[in-house]
Write a protein that holds these residues in place. Structure first.
Motif, PDB file in Angstrom:
ATOM      1  N   GLN A 167      -5.057  45.439  30.560  1.00  0.00           N
ATOM      2  CA  GLN A 167      -5.208  44.062  31.314  1.00  0.00           C
ATOM      3  C   GLN A 167      -6.622  43.873  31.902  1.00  0.00           C
ATOM      4  O   GLN A 167      -7.924  43.305  31.483  1.00  0.00           O
ATOM      5  CB  GLN A 167      -4.522  43.450  32.088  1.00  0.00           C
ATOM      6  CG  GLN A 167      -2.823  43.280  31.387  1.00  0.00           C
ATOM      7  CD  GLN A 167      -2.575  41.907  30.435  1.00  0.00           C
ATOM      8  OE1 GLN A 167      -3.998  40.687  30.657  1.00  0.00           O
ATOM      9  NE2 GLN A 167      -2.518  41.618  29.059  1.00  0.00           N
ATOM     10  N   ASP A 168      -6.746  44.979  32.740  1.00  0.00           N
ATOM     11  CA  ASP A 168      -8.473  45.056  33.605  1.00  0.00           C
ATOM     12  C   ASP A 168      -9.329  45.381  32.668  1.00  0.00           C
ATOM     13  O   ASP A 168     -10.204  45.045  32.465  1.00  0.00           O
ATOM     14  CB  ASP A 168      -7.665  46.617  34.200  1.00  0.00           C
ATOM     15  CG  ASP A 168      -7.139  46.701  34.986  1.00  0.00           C
ATOM     16  OD1 ASP A 168      -6.443  45.725  35.702  1.00  0.00           O
ATOM     17  OD2 ASP A 168      -6.288  47.258  35.418  1.00  0.00           O
ATOM     18  N   GLU A 169      -9.169  46.422  31.431  1.00  0.00           N
ATOM     19  CA  GLU A 169      -9.441  46.020  30.279  1.00  0.00           C
ATOM     20  C   GLU A 169     -10.761  45.373  29.577  1.00  0.00           C
ATOM     21  O   GLU A 169     -12.136  44.781  29.251  1.00  0.00           O
ATOM     22  CB  GLU A 169      -9.665  47.540  28.746  1.00  0.00           C
ATOM     23  CG  GLU A 169     -10.068  48.782  29.572  1.00  0.00           C
ATOM     24  CD  GLU A 169      -9.279  49.685  28.831  1.00  0.00           C
ATOM     25  OE1 GLU A 169      -9.307  49.016  27.296  1.00  0.00           O
ATOM     26  OE2 GLU A 169      -8.929  50.627  28.783  1.00  0.00           O
ATOM     27  N   SER A 170      -9.962  44.476  29.728  1.00  0.00           N
ATOM     28  CA  SER A 170      -9.956  42.924  28.595  1.00  0.00           C
ATOM     29  C   SER A 170     -10.534  41.696  30.054  1.00  0.00           C
ATOM     30  O   SER A 170     -10.781  40.808  29.406  1.00  0.00           O
ATOM     31  CB  SER A 170      -8.978  42.042  28.314  1.00  0.00           C
ATOM     32  OG  SER A 170      -6.934  42.339  29.124  1.00  0.00           O
ATOM     33  N   VAL A 171     -10.667  42.486  31.228  1.00  0.00           N
ATOM     34  CA  VAL A 171     -11.322  41.169  31.953  1.00  0.00           C
ATOM     35  C   VAL A 171     -13.076  40.792  31.692  1.00  0.00           C
ATOM     36  O   VAL A 171     -13.599  42.304  31.414  1.00  0.00           O
ATOM     37  CB  VAL A 171     -10.889  41.599  33.368  1.00  0.00           C
ATOM     38  CG1 VAL A 171     -11.404  40.206  34.927  1.00  0.00           C
ATOM     39  CG2 VAL A 171      -9.401  41.419  34.045  1.00  0.00           C
ATOM     40  N   CYS A 172     -12.930  39.596  31.501  1.00  0.00           N
ATOM     41  CA  CYS A 172     -14.406  39.768  31.317  1.00  0.00           C
ATOM     42  C   CYS A 172     -15.431  39.382  32.605  1.00  0.00           C
ATOM     43  O   CYS A 172     -15.388  38.200  34.024  1.00  0.00           O
ATOM     44  CB  CYS A 172     -14.764  38.148  30.393  1.00  0.00           C
ATOM     45  SG  CYS A 172     -16.155  37.566  30.542  1.00  0.00           S
ATOM     46  N   ASP A 173     -16.396  40.124  32.971  1.00  0.00           N
ATOM     47  CA  ASP A 173     -17.112  40.145  34.225  1.00  0.00           C
ATOM     48  C   ASP A 173     -18.533  39.708  33.757  1.00  0.00           C
ATOM     49  O   ASP A 173     -19.103  40.490  32.808  1.00  0.00           O
ATOM     50  CB  ASP A 173     -17.570  41.718  34.066  1.00  0.00           C
ATOM     51  CG  ASP A 173     -17.981  41.728  35.877  1.00  0.00           C
ATOM     52  OD1 ASP A 173     -18.135  40.617  36.812  1.00  0.00           O
ATOM     53  OD2 ASP A 173     -18.653  42.712  35.940  1.00  0.00           O
ATOM     54  N   ALA A 174     -19.047  38.698  34.572  1.00  0.00           N
ATOM     55  CA  ALA A 174     -20.759  38.414  34.145  1.00  0.00           C
ATOM     56  C   ALA A 174     -21.063  38.090  35.755  1.00  0.00           C
ATOM     57  O   ALA A 174     -20.260  37.662  36.429  1.00  0.00           O
ATOM     58  CB  ALA A 174     -20.270  36.682  33.573  1.00  0.00           C
ATOM     59  N   GLN A 175     -22.188  37.794  35.744  1.00  0.00           N
ATOM     60  CA  GLN A 175     -23.369  37.495  36.664  1.00  0.00           C
ATOM     61  C   GLN A 175     -24.360  37.289  36.036  1.00  0.00           C
ATOM     62  O   GLN A 175     -24.672  37.070  35.025  1.00  0.00           O
ATOM     63  CB  GLN A 175     -23.521  38.955  37.169  1.00  0.00           C
ATOM     64  CG  GLN A 175     -24.859  40.157  36.155  1.00  0.00           C
ATOM     65  CD  GLN A 175     -24.695  41.221  36.813  1.00  0.00           C
ATOM     66  OE1 GLN A 175     -24.579  41.548  38.841  1.00  0.00           O
ATOM     67  NE2 GLN A 175     -24.959  42.657  36.668  1.00  0.00           N
TER      68      GLN A 175
END
Length: 216
Positions: free
Chosen positions: A28-36
């Motif tokens: 689940q942690d790997e599938s988190v979408c992180d954007a900036q």
């Protein structure tokens, strides 16, 4: 976490169950979408009416299933940011340029900017909570040439000016003296004439050689 899960895997069945739970949490942690969003703070764009204008912001992301959706909004005095109405080929349009696999640049383009277009603009990522850029300040006003105040010359410049002025006075005085001397010589030549040797009698008088012989 991975080391702890490996230890639990060698224990009783209850620890094996915990291992499955750990693996699920890591997935689940790997599938988190992180954007900036990258926009320089205190950006100000100044322009005049009827000119083209382009605003830009850079988007970077990782772990996202798809390319993030970027929108532009205008910040109102009430604090709300209202979406900017854009259309392809219209007066205001949005263009997204994919630079890399996980990076794009979004442009908000005004074909002919108007006075009412000034204000604060932000770009944001739709679907992700509270990911907005710093505000871009757009200032639209008639461009006028400002009159710069006259600067006082430096001390060295004033000194040079006085030296030039003194040289000018000296040269002028010498020129006047030379002109008066020439005029006086001409007058002497007309009144006294020349002696038999062709010498100007007035010149001789000025030299003091024959002054006593010509005094009436």
């Amino acid at each position: 976490m991975g080391v702890l899960c490996a230890v639990w895997a060698n224990g009783p069945p209850l620890l094996g169950l915990l291992l499955i739970l750990c693996q699920y949490t890591e997935a689940q942690d790997e599938s988190v979408c992180d954007a900036q969003i990258l926009v320089r703070r205190h950006t100000v764009l100044q322009t005049s009416p009827m000119k083209p204008l382009m605003l830009s912001c850079t988007i970077r992301w990782s772990g996202c299933d798809a390319e993030p959706t970027v929108t532009w909004c205008k910040l109102l005095s009430s604090g709300n940011c209202v979406n900017v109405n854009t259309s392809p080929g219209g007066l205001i349009r949005q263009e997204n340029v994919l630079k890399e696999k996980d990076q794009l640049i979004s442009h908000l383009i005004f074909q002919h900017v108007a006075k009412h277009d000034d204000g604060l603009y932000r770009c944001e990522i739709s679907g992700l909570e509270e990911i907005v850029s710093h505000a871009i300040n757009v200032s639209v006003s008639d461009v006028s040439v400002a009159v710069k105040p006259t600067e006082r010359p430096a001390a060295g410049s004033e000194r040079g000016f006085h030296q030039d002025w003194l040289l000018y006075v000296v040269v002028s005085a010498v020129c006047v003296l030379v002109i008066l001397t020439v005029i006086l010589l001409c007058i002497c030549a007309l009144r006294a004439g020349y002696d038999l040797t062709g010498r100007c009698l007035c010149t001789e008088l000025l030299r003091g050689n024959t002054l006593s012989g010509y005094i009436v």
